[in-house]
Design a protein around this motif. Structure first.
Motif, PDB file in Angstrom:
ATOM      1  N   ILE A   1      51.999  51.682  42.376  1.00  0.00           N
ATOM      2  CA  ILE A   1      50.919  51.654  43.366  1.00  0.00           C
ATOM      3  C   ILE A   1      49.614  51.215  42.705  1.00  0.00           C
ATOM      4  O   ILE A   1      48.852  50.400  43.262  1.00  0.00           O
ATOM      5  CB  ILE A   1      50.757  53.034  44.021  1.00  0.00           C
ATOM      6  CG1 ILE A   1      52.034  53.414  44.798  1.00  0.00           C
ATOM      7  CG2 ILE A   1      49.547  53.044  44.958  1.00  0.00           C
ATOM      8  CD1 ILE A   1      52.357  52.506  45.945  1.00  0.00           C
ATOM      9  N   ALA A   2      49.346  51.738  41.499  1.00  0.00           N
ATOM     10  CA  ALA A   2      48.116  51.366  40.793  1.00  0.00           C
ATOM     11  C   ALA A   2      48.116  49.884  40.420  1.00  0.00           C
ATOM     12  O   ALA A   2      47.084  49.209  40.505  1.00  0.00           O
ATOM     13  CB  ALA A   2      47.949  52.233  39.547  1.00  0.00           C
ATOM     14  N   LEU A   3      49.272  49.369  40.007  1.00  0.00           N
ATOM     15  CA  LEU A   3      49.346  47.955  39.635  1.00  0.00           C
ATOM     16  C   LEU A   3      49.130  47.054  40.850  1.00  0.00           C
ATOM     17  O   LEU A   3      48.426  46.031  40.764  1.00  0.00           O
ATOM     18  CB  LEU A   3      50.696  47.656  38.987  1.00  0.00           C
ATOM     19  CG  LEU A   3      50.913  46.236  38.452  1.00  0.00           C
ATOM     20  CD1 LEU A   3      49.867  45.901  37.404  1.00  0.00           C
ATOM     21  CD2 LEU A   3      52.314  46.080  37.886  1.00  0.00           C
ATOM     22  N   LEU A   4      49.708  47.409  41.985  1.00  0.00           N
ATOM     23  CA  LEU A   4      49.487  46.627  43.200  1.00  0.00           C
ATOM     24  C   LEU A   4      48.028  46.681  43.633  1.00  0.00           C
ATOM     25  O   LEU A   4      47.457  45.668  44.059  1.00  0.00           O
ATOM     26  CB  LEU A   4      50.399  47.141  44.316  1.00  0.00           C
ATOM     27  CG  LEU A   4      51.913  46.930  44.113  1.00  0.00           C
ATOM     28  CD1 LEU A   4      52.693  47.588  45.245  1.00  0.00           C
ATOM     29  CD2 LEU A   4      52.242  45.448  44.023  1.00  0.00           C
ATOM     30  N   ALA A   5      47.422  47.862  43.520  1.00  0.00           N
ATOM     31  CA  ALA A   5      45.999  47.972  43.855  1.00  0.00           C
ATOM     32  C   ALA A   5      45.142  47.174  42.881  1.00  0.00           C
ATOM     33  O   ALA A   5      44.135  46.567  43.265  1.00  0.00           O
ATOM     34  CB  ALA A   5      45.578  49.445  43.844  1.00  0.00           C
ATOM     35  N   PHE A   6      45.549  47.151  41.613  1.00  0.00           N
ATOM     36  CA  PHE A   6      44.824  46.387  40.590  1.00  0.00           C
ATOM     37  C   PHE A   6      44.806  44.899  40.940  1.00  0.00           C
ATOM     38  O   PHE A   6      43.771  44.232  40.839  1.00  0.00           O
ATOM     39  CB  PHE A   6      45.492  46.623  39.242  1.00  0.00           C
ATOM     40  CG  PHE A   6      44.861  45.890  38.093  1.00  0.00           C
ATOM     41  CD1 PHE A   6      43.650  46.311  37.573  1.00  0.00           C
ATOM     42  CD2 PHE A   6      45.488  44.791  37.529  1.00  0.00           C
ATOM     43  CE1 PHE A   6      43.065  45.639  36.512  1.00  0.00           C
ATOM     44  CE2 PHE A   6      44.921  44.114  36.467  1.00  0.00           C
ATOM     45  CZ  PHE A   6      43.699  44.540  35.960  1.00  0.00           C
ATOM     46  N   LEU A   7      45.934  44.378  41.377  1.00  0.00           N
ATOM     47  CA  LEU A   7      46.001  42.968  41.770  1.00  0.00           C
ATOM     48  C   LEU A   7      45.277  42.726  43.091  1.00  0.00           C
ATOM     49  O   LEU A   7      44.647  41.675  43.272  1.00  0.00           O
ATOM     50  CB  LEU A   7      47.462  42.534  41.874  1.00  0.00           C
ATOM     51  CG  LEU A   7      48.277  42.579  40.576  1.00  0.00           C
ATOM     52  CD1 LEU A   7      49.741  42.244  40.851  1.00  0.00           C
ATOM     53  CD2 LEU A   7      47.701  41.640  39.534  1.00  0.00           C
ATOM     54  N   ALA A   8      45.343  43.674  44.013  1.00  0.00           N
ATOM     55  CA  ALA A   8      44.684  43.506  45.304  1.00  0.00           C
ATOM     56  C   ALA A   8      43.168  43.501  45.167  1.00  0.00           C
ATOM     57  O   ALA A   8      42.469  42.783  45.899  1.00  0.00           O
ATOM     58  CB  ALA A   8      45.121  44.609  46.260  1.00  0.00           C
ATOM     59  N   PHE A   9      42.650  44.274  44.221  1.00  0.00           N
ATOM     60  CA  PHE A   9      41.203  44.341  43.996  1.00  0.00           C
ATOM     61  C   PHE A   9      40.713  43.276  43.005  1.00  0.00           C
ATOM     62  O   PHE A   9      39.574  43.366  42.544  1.00  0.00           O
ATOM     63  CB  PHE A   9      40.819  45.732  43.484  1.00  0.00           C
ATOM     64  CG  PHE A   9      40.995  46.826  44.493  1.00  0.00           C
ATOM     65  CD1 PHE A   9      40.621  46.634  45.815  1.00  0.00           C
ATOM     66  CD2 PHE A   9      41.529  48.049  44.126  1.00  0.00           C
ATOM     67  CE1 PHE A   9      40.782  47.639  46.747  1.00  0.00           C
ATOM     68  CE2 PHE A   9      41.696  49.062  45.054  1.00  0.00           C
ATOM     69  CZ  PHE A   9      41.319  48.853  46.378  1.00  0.00           C
ATOM     70  N   ASP A  10      41.580  42.314  42.685  1.00  0.00           N
ATOM     71  CA  ASP A  10      41.223  41.257  41.723  1.00  0.00           C
ATOM     72  C   ASP A  10      40.831  41.840  40.373  1.00  0.00           C
ATOM     73  O   ASP A  10      39.934  41.326  39.693  1.00  0.00           O
ATOM     74  CB  ASP A  10      40.080  40.384  42.265  1.00  0.00           C
ATOM     75  CG  ASP A  10      40.503  39.553  43.465  1.00  0.00           C
ATOM     76  OD1 ASP A  10      41.711  39.253  43.576  1.00  0.00           O
ATOM     77  OD2 ASP A  10      39.643  39.221  44.296  1.00  0.00           O
ATOM     78  N   GLY A  11      41.515  42.903  39.982  1.00  0.00           N
ATOM     79  CA  GLY A  11      41.227  43.498  38.682  1.00  0.00           C
ATOM     80  C   GLY A  11      41.561  42.571  37.537  1.00  0.00           C
ATOM     81  O   GLY A  11      40.876  42.579  36.504  1.00  0.00           O
ATOM     82  N   HIS A  12      42.606  41.745  37.713  1.00  0.00           N
ATOM     83  CA  HIS A  12      42.968  40.815  36.648  1.00  0.00           C
ATOM     84  C   HIS A  12      41.876  39.774  36.423  1.00  0.00           C
ATOM     85  O   HIS A  12      41.622  39.358  35.285  1.00  0.00           O
ATOM     86  CB  HIS A  12      44.294  40.139  36.983  1.00  0.00           C
ATOM     87  CG  HIS A  12      44.320  39.451  38.309  1.00  0.00           C
ATOM     88  ND1 HIS A  12      44.143  40.105  39.515  1.00  0.00           N
ATOM     89  CD2 HIS A  12      44.491  38.144  38.623  1.00  0.00           C
ATOM     90  CE1 HIS A  12      44.217  39.245  40.508  1.00  0.00           C
ATOM     91  NE2 HIS A  12      44.417  38.033  39.998  1.00  0.00           N
ATOM     92  N   LEU A  13      41.205  39.368  37.507  1.00  0.00           N
ATOM     93  CA  LEU A  13      40.104  38.424  37.362  1.00  0.00           C
ATOM     94  C   LEU A  13      38.894  39.083  36.698  1.00  0.00           C
ATOM     95  O   LEU A  13      38.177  38.442  35.916  1.00  0.00           O
ATOM     96  CB  LEU A  13      39.716  37.856  38.726  1.00  0.00           C
ATOM     97  CG  LEU A  13      40.822  37.096  39.472  1.00  0.00           C
ATOM     98  CD1 LEU A  13      40.304  36.580  40.804  1.00  0.00           C
ATOM     99  CD2 LEU A  13      41.364  35.958  38.628  1.00  0.00           C
ATOM    100  N   GLN A  14      38.665  40.350  37.001  1.00  0.00           N
ATOM    101  CA  GLN A  14      37.568  41.070  36.363  1.00  0.00           C
ATOM    102  C   GLN A  14      37.823  41.246  34.867  1.00  0.00           C
ATOM    103  O   GLN A  14      36.890  41.188  34.060  1.00  0.00           O
ATOM    104  CB  GLN A  14      37.369  42.429  37.028  1.00  0.00           C
ATOM    105  CG  GLN A  14      36.979  42.350  38.489  1.00  0.00           C
ATOM    106  CD  GLN A  14      36.800  43.722  39.113  1.00  0.00           C
ATOM    107  OE1 GLN A  14      36.413  44.684  38.456  1.00  0.00           O
ATOM    108  NE2 GLN A  14      37.093  43.824  40.399  1.00  0.00           N
ATOM    109  N   VAL A  15      39.086  41.447  34.501  1.00  0.00           N
ATOM    110  CA  VAL A  15      39.428  41.557  33.082  1.00  0.00           C
ATOM    111  C   VAL A  15      39.165  40.236  32.368  1.00  0.00           C
ATOM    112  O   VAL A  15      38.610  40.213  31.256  1.00  0.00           O
ATOM    113  CB  VAL A  15      40.902  41.988  32.926  1.00  0.00           C
ATOM    114  CG1 VAL A  15      41.353  41.872  31.479  1.00  0.00           C
ATOM    115  CG2 VAL A  15      41.087  43.418  33.407  1.00  0.00           C
ATOM    116  N   VAL A  16      39.547  39.130  32.995  1.00  0.00           N
ATOM    117  CA  VAL A  16      39.288  37.819  32.397  1.00  0.00           C
ATOM    118  C   VAL A  16      37.788  37.575  32.275  1.00  0.00           C
ATOM    119  O   VAL A  16      37.301  37.043  31.264  1.00  0.00           O
ATOM    120  CB  VAL A  16      39.959  36.719  33.238  1.00  0.00           C
ATOM    121  CG1 VAL A  16      39.553  35.337  32.743  1.00  0.00           C
ATOM    122  CG2 VAL A  16      41.475  36.869  33.192  1.00  0.00           C
TER     123      VAL A  16
END
Length: 260
Positions: free
Chosen positions: A133-148
């Motif tokens: 659930i956390a990983l799906l929310a991470f992708l939904a909130f564009d967390g991967h883009l924020q990390v980049v």
């Protein structure tokens, strides 16, 4: 005839290789990017593509050859910086898994484990469920883009150089680990307290009416209560995860800024 001098070749290699090592280290350790389901070739290609975009925007590189002692030391520093930034965000998911493990243990599902390919070890069912659930929310909130974005900003706060990583950065990472695990405990606290109350109630019932057979009904009751509480918590978990991701990005900036 096109000719390339050794100085030009060394400049091209340093301009690409040193940023590539930092980016590849983050890709290998950050959540989503570093998952074992992502092929290694995809990770390397993603790191190389990001390097081709970022490298031209960086300033002048240190005057050192790639394979000299100073060049290797710079490469080691870049690897440690990228790994530290990826680990900073990965601690968020580790705290979520810890909260799931505590909830599953109180529910009596500590024995319900299966193989987790991301860590090459066994993981509890509730822990894997919350992590998904956390990983799906991470992708939904564009967390991967924020990390980049935080990684690219780290090249400004920590330019590529041969300097030794400051102890303040590692201390900041350790402090962040303690803070995020406290957040994981807060996530599991409502379910743990409710299950503790249910267990105490079953103990009192066993003393009041031993003929009921609390040992036969105890496990189904705690399991049912735990699943209902997890279901009730799900709508409130997503905003909590968003807050954790924002804290993780801020922690990445603090860790990068203190590694100077």
């Amino acid at each position: 005839m096109f000719t390339v001098t050794y100085a030009q070749l060394n400049a091209w290699l340093t301009a690409f290789l040193w940023p590539f090592v930092r980016i590849a280290a983050l890709v290998a350790t950050a959540p989503a990017f570093g998952h074992t389901s992502v092929p290694t070739r995809v990770k390397i290609g993603l790191a190389a593509f990001a390097t081709l975009i970022v490298a031209p925007t960086l300033g002048a590189m240190p005057q050192a050859t790639v394979f000299s002692a100073a060049g290797v030391w710079i490469m080691v520093n870049q690897f440690l910086i990228g790994a530290a930034l990826g680990l900073t965000m990965q601690l968020v998911f580790t705290a979520v898994e810890m909260a799931g493990s505590l909830i599953g243990l109180q529910m009596g599902l500590g024995f319900a484990t299966f193989f987790d390919p991301s860590s090459n070890s066994s993981a509890e069912v509730i822990a894997r469920f919350l992590n998904t659930i956390a990983l799906l929310a991470f992708l939904a909130f564009d967390g991967h883009l924020q990390v980049v974005n935080a990684l690219i900003a780290s090249f400004e706060s920590v330019p590529i150089g041969a300097g030794v990583i400051g102890a303040t950065g590692l201390r900041t990472l350790v402090q962040w680990g303690g803070a995020i695990f406290s957040a994981g405990l807060l996530l599991a606290l409502p379910v743990v307290i409710a299950l503790l109350v249910a267990t105490l109630s079953l103990g009192i019932l066993n003393r009041a009416a031993p003929q009921i057979g609390v040992f036969q009904v105890g496990f189904p009751v705690t399991l049912l209560v735990g699943l209902l509480l997890v279901q009730l918590m799900l709508p409130n978990m997503i905003p909590f995860f968003s807050h954790l991701f924002d804290m993780g990005v801020d922690a990445m900036e603090r860790v990068a800024g203190s590694m100077r």
